[in-house]
Design an enzyme around this catalytic site. Structure first.
Site, PDB file in Angstrom:
ATOM      1  N   ASN A 166       0.860  -1.151   0.020  1.00 15.22           N
ATOM      2  CA  ASN A 166      -0.057  -0.153  -0.144  1.00 15.22           C
ATOM      3  C   ASN A 166       0.661   1.178  -0.049  1.00 15.22           C
ATOM      4  O   ASN A 166       1.428   1.788   1.044  1.00 15.22           O
ATOM      5  CB  ASN A 166      -1.012   0.216   1.016  1.00 15.22           C
ATOM      6  CG  ASN A 166      -1.723   1.154   1.433  1.00 15.22           C
ATOM      7  OD1 ASN A 166      -2.013   1.975   0.399  1.00 15.22           O
ATOM      8  ND2 ASN A 166      -2.294   1.635   2.594  1.00 15.22           N
ATOM      9  N   PRO A 167       1.266   1.974  -1.167  1.00 16.97           N
ATOM     10  CA  PRO A 167       2.152   2.793  -1.333  1.00 16.97           C
ATOM     11  C   PRO A 167       1.646   4.260  -0.732  1.00 16.97           C
ATOM     12  O   PRO A 167       2.211   4.994  -0.043  1.00 16.97           O
ATOM     13  CB  PRO A 167       2.097   3.300  -2.849  1.00 16.97           C
ATOM     14  CG  PRO A 167       0.908   2.762  -3.162  1.00 16.97           C
ATOM     15  CD  PRO A 167       0.570   1.559  -2.562  1.00 16.97           C
ATOM     16  N   GLU A 190      -4.246   0.279  -5.168  1.00 14.31           N
ATOM     17  CA  GLU A 190      -4.390   1.608  -6.018  1.00 14.31           C
ATOM     18  C   GLU A 190      -5.776   2.350  -5.504  1.00 14.31           C
ATOM     19  O   GLU A 190      -5.742   3.658  -6.049  1.00 14.31           O
ATOM     20  CB  GLU A 190      -4.597   1.357  -7.528  1.00 14.31           C
ATOM     21  CG  GLU A 190      -3.572   0.534  -8.244  1.00 14.31           C
ATOM     22  CD  GLU A 190      -3.736   0.142  -9.375  1.00 14.31           C
ATOM     23  OE1 GLU A 190      -4.975   0.144 -10.018  1.00 14.31           O
ATOM     24  OE2 GLU A 190      -2.870  -0.556 -10.220  1.00 14.31           O
ATOM     25  N   SER A 236       2.061  -3.031   4.807  1.00 16.22           N
ATOM     26  CA  SER A 236       1.176  -1.722   5.178  1.00 16.22           C
ATOM     27  C   SER A 236       0.780  -1.807   6.504  1.00 16.22           C
ATOM     28  O   SER A 236       1.502  -2.482   7.525  1.00 16.22           O
ATOM     29  CB  SER A 236      -0.032  -1.613   4.158  1.00 16.22           C
ATOM     30  OG  SER A 236      -0.846  -0.779   4.472  1.00 16.22           O
ATOM     31  N   ASP A 273      -2.329  -2.256   9.527  1.00 12.69           N
ATOM     32  CA  ASP A 273      -3.521  -3.101   9.952  1.00 12.69           C
ATOM     33  C   ASP A 273      -4.582  -3.053   9.211  1.00 12.69           C
ATOM     34  O   ASP A 273      -5.580  -4.105   8.626  1.00 12.69           O
ATOM     35  CB  ASP A 273      -3.925  -2.913  11.579  1.00 12.69           C
ATOM     36  CG  ASP A 273      -2.816  -3.032  12.343  1.00 12.69           C
ATOM     37  OD1 ASP A 273      -2.225  -4.165  12.262  1.00 12.69           O
ATOM     38  OD2 ASP A 273      -2.678  -2.159  13.346  1.00 12.69           O
ATOM     39  N   ARG A 283      -2.862  12.133   9.168  1.00 12.90           N
ATOM     40  CA  ARG A 283      -1.953  10.711   9.089  1.00 12.90           C
ATOM     41  C   ARG A 283      -0.561  11.344   8.722  1.00 12.90           C
ATOM     42  O   ARG A 283       0.376  10.639   8.986  1.00 12.90           O
ATOM     43  CB  ARG A 283      -2.340  10.144   7.705  1.00 12.90           C
ATOM     44  CG  ARG A 283      -3.522   9.469   7.746  1.00 12.90           C
ATOM     45  CD  ARG A 283      -3.875   8.356   6.623  1.00 12.90           C
ATOM     46  NE  ARG A 283      -4.832   7.432   6.889  1.00 12.90           N
ATOM     47  CZ  ARG A 283      -4.459   6.297   7.189  1.00 12.90           C
ATOM     48  NH1 ARG A 283      -3.115   5.895   7.342  1.00 12.90           N
ATOM     49  NH2 ARG A 283      -5.550   5.179   7.392  1.00 12.90           N
ATOM     50  N   ARG A 336      -0.500  10.827  15.464  1.00 14.56           N
ATOM     51  CA  ARG A 336      -1.862  11.099  15.157  1.00 14.56           C
ATOM     52  C   ARG A 336      -2.942  10.748  16.263  1.00 14.56           C
ATOM     53  O   ARG A 336      -3.849  11.401  16.417  1.00 14.56           O
ATOM     54  CB  ARG A 336      -2.195  10.875  13.543  1.00 14.56           C
ATOM     55  CG  ARG A 336      -2.366   9.469  13.395  1.00 14.56           C
ATOM     56  CD  ARG A 336      -2.392   9.157  11.906  1.00 14.56           C
ATOM     57  NE  ARG A 336      -2.793   7.618  11.555  1.00 14.56           N
ATOM     58  CZ  ARG A 336      -3.814   6.996  11.332  1.00 14.56           C
ATOM     59  NH1 ARG A 336      -5.181   7.641  11.502  1.00 14.56           N
ATOM     60  NH2 ARG A 336      -3.925   5.718  11.129  1.00 14.56           N
TER      61      ARG A 336
END
Length: 452
Positions: A12-13, A45, A69, A71, A165, A171
């Site tokens: 997950n980029p 994506e 990534s 959770d 984020r 955060r």
């Protein structure tokens, strides 16, 4: 050497602070390929893309599905696998996680917050069973959880922290403090089933007769009939936990950690077939503020009496009023006639019910049944959690040693000093963020206060 395996790597980029691609390129893929494993990489994506991938992947072409990534993507993978027509086969596919998000609670619970250690666990390929929660609502698809369910202050802070984020793990502290100074009440009733309950005489009570699983299209639900709103009071052995007029916090956990920096309790095991529930009706600022500042890493919130805890085998939540997750606000005062909880009305609590938070995802606030499915899936674990003995003695010894080592490291003098710094900085940062979102700056407020 590990046996040859085929790995599907989901990256997950955009997760967390955007470090997943770098971790995958510099650590995960090189280590897996150097170890002789076949690696296929795919980027997510769009939102819930991992659900679609897991639901459609050819199980004949992979042995393990590994997430790089946080959770949230792991939650999507589990829901994708269990939504398949061949879910009973898909659930046996081993899943793993290399932490690259903001919370990383699962990795923290496994002791694999370091990306090299997490990747080494994938290389070794040792697995442990993982309990799964299913959450059912009337006329809605079931949702599956591997980590937590929350309702109340902590759930709101978790969801509302998404707008911060860019702060990384901080955060949660900022959103938590903002929610702490604006405490809410959450009316409703919560029923629980004893842990590992087995029905002895199903014919003695028709309401306890579990329904038949329809064509095994999903994991069996034993008590889905209790979602009928005409059932006002649940039969034994279901019981109503202390009939509070409202809650401030309610949390169901499947792992010791709520986040990479939040250690909640070492009594939680992710494969013991038991659900652990914490709840509180405390709304006094200082009673909540001190434990959340000083006890986030030592698991003493229960010991200090902030939250009550119990073990259970099932939960039914009946909120005082119902709401949808896309509403602009779930806490405005509403028409008293809309409140269905008599205890809430007796306390003059006329507001919407708050957010239901499942592994960081929002679901509608409505009558909800939560059931546990023991050892439903397989998760890749590090060497110290691998075991062959039936009574889990070795695993528990290794797990206890890992937890003790982590707690000792977290309570070093530098860590204590860091918590004091955070306790000072978070209120300032939260105030600045809150004021800026309302069209003011902290400097403007300071100047107006002193007429500068």
């Amino acid at each position: 050497f590990p046996k040859p395996r085929r790995i599907l790597l989901l990256v997950n980029p955009n997760g967390g602070v955007g470090k997943a691609k770098r971790i995958s390129d510099t650590v995960v893929k090189p280590m897996l390929q150097h170890s002789g494993l076949t690696v296929r990489e795919q980027y997510t994506e769009y939102g819930r893309h991992a659900v679609d991938i897991a639901a459609k992947v050819d199980l004949d072409e992979i042995d393990s599905l590994v997430v790089v990534s946080g959770d949230g993507v792991l939650h999507e993978v589990i829901n994708g696998l269990l939504s398949r027509p061949d879910w009973d086969r898909a659930r046996k596919t081993s899943i793993g996680i290399v932490p690259a998000g903001s919370g990383n609670a699962i990795a923290a619970s496994l002791g694999t917050t370091n990306s090299f250690v997490a990747t080494l666990a994938v290389v070794r390929g040792e697995t442990s069973k993982l309990d799964i929660f299913s959450l059912s609502q009337l006329n809605k698809p079931r949702i599956y959880s591997m980590l937590s369910f929350g309702w109340g202050m902590m759930a709101d802070a978790d969801i509302e922290s998404d707008k911060y984020r860019w702060l990384g793990p901080l955060r949660f502290d900022v959103a938590g403090f903002i929610r702490l100074i604006r405490l809410r009440r959450y009316p409703g009733k919560v029923y629980v089933l004893p842990p590992k309950y087995e029905q002895q005489n199903p014919s003695t009570n028709e309401q306890l007769t579990p329904p038949q699983s329809p064509n095994a299209r999903e994991p069996e639900s034993r008590f889905k009939h209790l979602l009928d709103s005409n059932i006002k009071e649940l039969p034994k052995p279901w019981s109503l936990i202390p009939n509070m007029p409202y809650y401030s916090m309610l949390l169901l956990l499947n792992c010791p950690n709520m986040g990479e920096t939040i250690f909640f309790s070492n009594t939680v095991r992710f494969n013991d077939g038991i659900m652990r529930l914490w709840y509180s009706c405390e709304t006094r600022f200082m009673k909540i503020f001190m434990p959340f500042v000083f006890d986030q890493q030592n698991g003493k919130m229960v010991e200090r009496g902030l939250m009550q805890d119990l073990e259970c085998g099932g939960i039914l939540i009946v909120p005082g009023v119902e709401g949808e997750p896309d509403e602009s606000s779930t806490h405005k005062v509403i028409d008293p006639d809309s409140v269905t909880s008599q205890s809430a009305r007796a306390q003059n609590i006329y507001q919407k019910p708050g957010i239901f938070d499942v592994d960081g995802e929002v679901m509608p606030t409505a009558r909800t049944l939560i059931e546990i499915h023991p050892s439903l899936m397989n998760i890749l674990v590090p060497e110290w959690l691998y075991h062959n003995d039936d009574d889990n003695t070795t695993a528990r010894e290794h797990e206890a040693a890992a937890i003790q080592a982590a707690r000792s490291q977290k309570h070093s003098p530098s860590s204590t000093f860091g918590r004091v710094i955070v306790a000072t900085a978070v209120p300032i940062a939260a105030a600045a963020v809150f004021l800026s979102t309302n069209g003011h700056s902290l400097v403007d407020r300071f100047r107006s206060a002193f007429q500068l």
